[in-house]
Design an enzyme around this catalytic site. Structure first.
Site, PDB file in Angstrom:
ATOM      1  CE  LYS A 168      66.985  -7.655  45.598  1.00 44.54           C
ATOM      2  NZ  LYS A 168      65.975  -6.827  44.926  1.00 44.54           N
ATOM      3  CG  ASP A 197      66.907  -3.697  43.566  1.00 39.99           C
ATOM      4  OD1 ASP A 197      66.406  -2.641  44.010  1.00 39.99           O
ATOM      5  OD2 ASP A 197      66.233  -4.703  43.294  1.00 39.99           O
ATOM      6  CD  GLU A 224      65.572  -3.027  40.201  1.00 36.80           C
ATOM      7  OE1 GLU A 224      64.595  -3.639  40.684  1.00 36.80           O
ATOM      8  OE2 GLU A 224      66.406  -3.569  39.434  1.00 36.80           O
ATOM      9  CD  GLU A 250      60.889  -3.942  42.311  1.00 38.55           C
ATOM     10  OE1 GLU A 250      60.490  -4.600  43.281  1.00 38.55           O
ATOM     11  OE2 GLU A 250      62.026  -4.052  41.829  1.00 38.55           O
ATOM     12  CG  ASP A 273      56.064  -7.285  37.458  1.00 41.42           C
ATOM     13  OD1 ASP A 273      55.349  -7.982  36.708  1.00 41.42           O
ATOM     14  OD2 ASP A 273      56.636  -7.739  38.455  1.00 41.42           O
ATOM     15  CG  HIS A 300      60.067  -6.404  39.133  1.00 37.89           C
ATOM     16  ND1 HIS A 300      58.861  -6.851  39.640  1.00 37.89           N
ATOM     17  CD2 HIS A 300      60.992  -6.654  40.103  1.00 37.89           C
ATOM     18  CE1 HIS A 300      59.033  -7.341  40.848  1.00 37.89           C
ATOM     19  NE2 HIS A 300      60.312  -7.228  41.164  1.00 37.89           N
TER      20      HIS A 300
END
Length: 381
Positions: A168, A197, A224, A250, A273, A300
Site C-alpha cells: 500500500k 496500490d 494499482e 476493483e 472482482d 481483486h
C-alpha cells in the site's frame, strides 16, 4: 427444475487489530453470503465483500433480487442475469446492488457446476490447473511503527518464496511513501516483482505523476488505483507520462465500464472482482474484452472464486493472495482455505462447484442477520 428458496446471511468478522490503507482504517470485514436452493436438492453458494456494511447488499437480495428468481430454472443463468440487471438498473449498475447481484450469480454458477458434478473451472473449460499469485500487504497498522512493521512483513514474504508482492501507498507524504517503496525493493531484491496500490488516494494527476517519478527507479510492475476509477481521462493522461504500468477496476462493474477503459487505452491491467462487477457471468465478458485488446487481468481480492476463473482464462497473469487473516479474514468461515504451493501458485479445490466447505459454526458466530425468501414477486420495468 426450479429455484425454491434463497437464504441470505450478513456476517461481520472483526479484524485482529485496526488495519488501514490510504483512505480508510478497517476494524472488521463484512460479507454477504447467498445460498440458492433448487428442487434438485442442490445448494449453490455465492458471496460478496462489503467494505462499509453488508446491510444494503442483503436488503437488495431480500427485497429485490431473490423474489425475482424464485421459481426460475437455476440453469438459465444468462436469462436470470439479464432479468436482475435490467429490472433494477435505475437503482443499481454499481455498488451494493451490483455486489448483491454478483453474489446471486456466483451462487447460480456454483449450483450449475454442482449439478454437472465438477469444479467450476472445469465446467468453464479449464485452461490450466494452477495460477501464479503475489503476496498482498504493506498495510498501515494502528499502534505499530510503519517502517519496522513493513520490513518484518516483507522479509516474511521473501522467506516464503514469493516471487511478487504488492504494498500500500498513499497514506503518508510522497517522500515517506517513496522511502517505503525503496525499503521494500532493497529487501526483496531485483528479481521479485513489486506492485504498489494507492486505493485511489490521488485526486490530482500532476501530484500523482510527481510521486510516480519518485518511485519509477524501483521497477514497479504496476501501480494499482492511483486515481479514482471515474477519472478515466486522468488515467489516460497519467499513462502518457509515466513508465509505470497502470491497473484499476476493483470497484468497477459491468462490461460497459471496462470497455470504456480499454477503448481509451489507459490501463495495462484490469482488475475485475467477480463479487462486485456482476458475478461470474459478467467477469467472463470483461475477460473476453481484455483478451481482444491484449490487456492483462489481475483480479481483486477473493481468490476463492478467482482461482477458478483464472484457471479457465488465459489473460489472468497473477492472483492476489493475503497471508494470514489480519486483512482478509474470510478464511475464518471456511473449513478448507486455499494455501499457496511451494512454487508460489494457487490450485483450485477439486470438489464440485466452488469447492468451498463452510464452517457453519463460525458463520453463526459472526452472523448479524439471516433471511429466507421462498415467495416470488411480479416485476415491471
Amino acid at each position: 427444475m426450479k429455484i425454491t428458496k434463497v437464504v441470505t446471511q450478513w456476517i461481520q468478522i472483526p479484524l485482529e487489530r485496526p488495519v488501514g490503507f490510504s483512505i480508510k482504517t478497517l476494524t472488521h470485514r463484512d460479507h454477504l453470503l447467498v445460498r440458492v436452493h433448487s428442487d434438485a436438492g442442490v445448494e449453490g453458494i455465492g458471496f460478496c465483500l462489503q467494505d462499509v456494511s453488508g446491510k444494503a447488499a442483503k436488503a437488495a437480495v431480500d427485497e429485490l433480487l431473490a423474489p425475482m428468481i424464485i421459481g426460475e430454472d437455476p440453469r438459465d443463468i444468462a436469462k436470470i442475469w439479464e432479468k436482475l440487471y435490467w429490472q433494477t438498473v435505475r437503482a443499481g449498475r454499481r455498488g451494493s446492488l451490483m455486489h448483491a447481484l454478483s453474489a446471486v450469480d456466483i451462487a447460480l454458477w456454483d449450483h450449475q457446476a454442482k449439478l454437472a458434478g465438477m469444479p467450476l473451472y472445469k465446467l468453464l473449460g479449464a485452461y490450466r490447473e494452477e495460477v501464479p499469485c503475489y503476496a498482498s500487504g504493506g498495510y498501515y497498522y494502528d499502534g505499530l511503527e510503519v517502517f519496522s512493521k513493513l520490513e518484518e512483513e516483507v522479509r516474511g514474504y521473501v522467506k516464503q518464496g514469493f516471487k511478487a508482492m504488492k504494498m500500500k501507498v498513499g497514506r503518508l507524504s510522497s517522500e515517506e511513501e517513496a522511502e517505503r517503496v525503496k525499503v521494500v525493493r532493497n529487501i526483496i531484491g531485483p528479481d521479485v516483482k513489486l506492485m504498489i496500490d494507492a486505493n485511489a488516494s490521488f485526486l490530482d494527476v500532476n501530484e500523482c505523476l510527481s510521486f510516480c517519478r519518485k518511485v519509477e527507479q524501483y521497477d514497479i510492475a504496476f501501480f494499482e488505483e492511483p486515481l479514482p476509477i471515474d477519472m478515466m481521462d486522468g488515467f489516460a493522461r497519467l499513462k502518457q507520462q509515466t513508465s509505470i504500468p497502470l491497473a484499476s477496476g476493483e470497484v468497477g462493474a459491468t462490461r460497459w465500464e471496462f470497455q470504456e477503459f480499454m477503448r481509451r487505452g489507459s490501463l495495462d491491467y484490469v482488475q475485475p472482482d467477480a463479487t462486485q462487477c456482476g458475478g461470474v457471468s459478467e467477469w467472463l465478458k470483461i475477460a473476453a474484452l481484455a483478451g481482444a485488446q491484449g490487456v492483462s487481468i489481475a483480479p481483486h481480492y477473493h481468490w476463492d472464486i478467482h482461482v477458478h476463473l483464472a484457471c479457465a482464462t488465459r489473460e489472468v497473469t497473477v492472483l492476489e493472495k493475503f497471508i494470514g487473516t489480519n486483512v482478509k479474514n474470510f478464511d475464518l468461515i471456511i473449513n478448507n482455505p486455499r494455501d499457496v504451493t511451494p512454487h508460489g501458485t494457487l490450485v483450485p479445490p477439486e470438489g464440485d462447484g466452488l469447492g468451498i466447505e463452510w464452517n457453519e459454526e463460525a458463520i453463526q458466530e459472526y452472523l448479524v442477520e439471516e433471511e429466507t425468501i421462498e415467495h416470488a414477486m411480479s416485476t415491471s420495468i
